[in-house]
Design a protein around this motif. Sequence first.
Motif, short mmCIF file in Angstrom:
data_model
loop_
_atom_site.label_atom_id
_atom_site.label_comp_id
_atom_site.label_asym_id
_atom_site.label_seq_id
_atom_site.Cartn_x
_atom_site.Cartn_y
_atom_site.Cartn_z
N TYR A 178 36.54 46.24 39.90
CA TYR A 178 37.23 45.02 39.51
C TYR A 178 38.64 45.38 39.06
CZ TYR A 178 32.93 42.21 39.46
OH TYR A 178 31.80 41.53 39.80
N GLU B 152 40.60 41.19 35.86
CA GLU B 152 39.21 40.73 35.88
C GLU B 152 38.43 41.37 34.73
OE1 GLU B 152 37.82 39.89 40.36
OE2 GLU B 152 38.56 41.93 40.02
N GLU C 120 40.13 38.98 44.25
CA GLU C 120 40.12 38.99 42.79
C GLU C 120 39.78 37.58 42.30
OE1 GLU C 120 43.17 40.43 39.30
OE2 GLU C 120 44.01 39.20 40.90
N HIS D 198 32.03 36.46 38.06
CA HIS D 198 33.11 37.05 38.85
C HIS D 198 32.59 37.53 40.21
CE1 HIS D 198 35.55 36.84 35.26
NE2 HIS D 198 36.58 37.26 35.95
#
Length: 156
Positions: A84, A88, A124, A101
Amino acid sequence: MIKIHFTRKEHLHELTERLLSEELGHSVEIAKTPEGKPYVEGNEIYFSLSHSAKKGVVAINESPVGVDLEYFGERDYPAVLSRYTERERGEIFTTDDFIRHWTAKEAFIKMHGYTLAAALKHTEYFGGSIYFKGEKQPCEITHYKLGKTGILAICR
């Protein structure tokens, strides 16, 4: 209007064919792009499939759609979290955050028919929006909590 249907994982393909046939008014055969995205030849109907644990889900829509279903389980979260972005990781404090996520990113990737291997490093989820190759994407992500152990994300 997106239609969402849940089933057992082993019935997902059969349910999808039946639902698409009902929607289109004739029998259908599901094909796959070289990247693995399922589609129905010659029809303007969009759908996406996902499964986790023993459950499956299909989303059907009149415009592109992606869906991802995840149930919490034993995973190596720290290893995946390292993939990530810093932004994030700044939003991820709980397992729920992590799964939100992940499902948002995977639903976006499925909507576009990309492969996870090719697109994950370019995708993202930050501040409730998807960014692909640094550009904010014109799509909407909706999350649904499924009991205490699951999350469903829909990208449209």
